[in-house]
Design an enzyme around this catalytic site. Structure first.
Site, PDB file in Angstrom:
ATOM      1  N   SER A  48       4.639   1.465   8.196  1.00  0.00           N
ATOM      2  CA  SER A  48       5.647   2.424   7.739  1.00  0.00           C
ATOM      3  C   SER A  48       5.292   3.873   8.080  1.00  0.00           C
ATOM      4  O   SER A  48       5.372   4.760   7.221  1.00  0.00           O
ATOM      5  CB  SER A  48       5.907   2.256   6.236  1.00  0.00           C
ATOM      6  N   ASN A  85      11.678   8.677   3.655  1.00  0.00           N
ATOM      7  CA  ASN A  85      12.155   8.525   2.270  1.00  0.00           C
ATOM      8  C   ASN A  85      13.197   9.589   1.894  1.00  0.00           C
ATOM      9  O   ASN A  85      13.949   9.414   0.932  1.00  0.00           O
ATOM     10  CB  ASN A  85      10.996   8.570   1.265  1.00  0.00           C
ATOM     11  N   ARG A  99      10.836  -2.382  -6.884  1.00  0.00           N
ATOM     12  CA  ARG A  99      10.884  -3.800  -7.274  1.00  0.00           C
ATOM     13  C   ARG A  99      10.317  -4.005  -8.677  1.00  0.00           C
ATOM     14  O   ARG A  99      10.788  -4.844  -9.436  1.00  0.00           O
ATOM     15  CB  ARG A  99      10.113  -4.653  -6.250  1.00  0.00           C
ATOM     16  N   ASN A 111       7.325   0.250  -6.300  1.00  0.00           N
ATOM     17  CA  ASN A 111       7.817   0.832  -7.556  1.00  0.00           C
ATOM     18  C   ASN A 111       9.238   0.373  -7.876  1.00  0.00           C
ATOM     19  O   ASN A 111       9.562   0.073  -9.030  1.00  0.00           O
ATOM     20  CB  ASN A 111       7.831   2.366  -7.477  1.00  0.00           C
ATOM     21  N   GLU A 163     -10.050  -0.748   8.086  1.00  0.00           N
ATOM     22  CA  GLU A 163      -9.925  -2.111   7.577  1.00  0.00           C
ATOM     23  C   GLU A 163      -8.697  -2.195   6.666  1.00  0.00           C
ATOM     24  O   GLU A 163      -8.432  -1.278   5.889  1.00  0.00           O
ATOM     25  CB  GLU A 163     -11.179  -2.484   6.768  1.00  0.00           C
ATOM     26  N   ARG A 187       3.328  -3.982   6.957  1.00  0.00           N
ATOM     27  CA  ARG A 187       3.629  -2.960   7.964  1.00  0.00           C
ATOM     28  C   ARG A 187       3.022  -1.614   7.598  1.00  0.00           C
ATOM     29  O   ARG A 187       2.602  -1.389   6.462  1.00  0.00           O
ATOM     30  CB  ARG A 187       5.138  -2.835   8.185  1.00  0.00           C
ATOM     31  N   ASP A 209       3.274   1.016  -2.632  1.00  0.00           N
ATOM     32  CA  ASP A 209       4.623   0.462  -2.463  1.00  0.00           C
ATOM     33  C   ASP A 209       4.958  -0.497  -3.606  1.00  0.00           C
ATOM     34  O   ASP A 209       4.076  -1.116  -4.191  1.00  0.00           O
ATOM     35  CB  ASP A 209       4.694  -0.252  -1.103  1.00  0.00           C
TER      36      ASP A 209
END
Ligand code: IPE
Ligand code: IPE
Ligand code: MG
Length: 248
Positions: free
Chosen positions: A195, A67, A23, A21, A206, A193, A19
């Site tokens: 998602s 998405n 930003r 990309n 873990e 989260r 996650d």
């Protein structure tokens, strides 16, 4: 880089929610697609590194079912990027003995993307050094729903008794049937989260969450995650004393 991880503590299966990309691109004043392109380079680095140090299964969440709801040009760009990924990574995947697989509603991908993907999946099917599994058009709830429909059909046809539905049978009917559950799940870009990722399979995985954005996730950070994992005690509902006794 030196591989200084005690080999017995390496997770067998690592799953990554790649996650951040968008930003990453935004912080550079660039379009989101440039972030996805940079993300593809990180995929290459982490895949070859995972193979090098002996990870057996690497699952990468590349595109969720949800998405598809993003702006059409972004979805189109991502699907095209996947085609380029397959072409660009073909030799690396084959030279490294990596077996490519995919989980998700693959039929929902555009034909060009599906065709490219399936050609490398087929070509690499006999490779055995590491399995690289791409989660594409993937949703955990959707996956469980499809599995339930399959089992319900068997029950309705009188081929399966309801009490024969076990945890194992459910696992065997998921997209991930051929893989062990992930030992370690990594999420980049700091979101806390799931998602809709591997909802059934993550029961005892873990977690490692880092603020690093996916395009900035390099082998050093991956090693940090593996080291954190190596120091964890997985208890599976038991007490620490029981686990120590089991290990002696
Ligand atoms: C992850 O990066 C890649 C995909 C979901 C395809 P994002 O595109 O979600 O990046 P952010 O979260 O907007 O920064
Ligand atoms: C999860 O990232 C999906 C992938 C990394 C492919 P998202 O960016 O889509 O997740 P949300 O929307 O922040 O929950
Ligand atoms: Mg995101």
């Amino acid at each position: 880089m030196e591989n200084d991880i005690a080999i017995e503590n390496l997770p067998t299966h690592v799953a990554i929610i790649m996650d951040g990309n968008g930003r990453w691109a935004k912080s550079r004043g660039e379009k989101r697609l440039l972030g996805h392109k940079a993300g593809a380079l990180a995929v290459r680095e982490i895949t070859t590194y995972a193979r090098e140090i002996g990870i057996k299964y690497l699952t990468l969440y590349a595109f969720s079912q949800q998405n598809f709801g993003r702006p059409a040009d972004e979805v189109k760009g991502l699907m095209q990027l996947l085609v380029e990924y397959v072409k660009g990574e073909w030799n690396t995947i084959m030279d490294n003995g990596i077996r490519l697989t995919a989980i998700g509603d693959i039929e929902a991908l555009p034909l060009v993307t599906r065709t490219a993907l399936n050609s490398l999946i087929k070509a690499s099917a006999k490779n055995s050094a590491m399995t690289l599994c791409l989660a594409l058009a993937y949703g955990g709830r959707e996956e469980i729903t499809v599995a339930m429909q399959k089992l319900a059909k068997k029950v309705a046809a009188g081929e399966l008794a309801p009490e024969k539905i076990t945890k194992e049978l459910i696992s065997e009917n998921l997209y991930t049937a051929a893989m062990p559950d992930p030992d370690l799940i990594i999420r980049t870009s700091g979101e806390m989260r799931i998602s809709n990722f591997l909802l059934w399979q993550l029961a005892y995985s873990e977690f490692y969450i880092t603020d690093t954005l996916w395009p900035d996730f390099h082998r050093e950070e991956f090693l940090k995650a593996l080291k954190a994992y190596a120091g964890r005690e997985r208890r599976f509902g038991l007490t620490s004393a029981q686990i120590s006794a089991e290990n002696t």
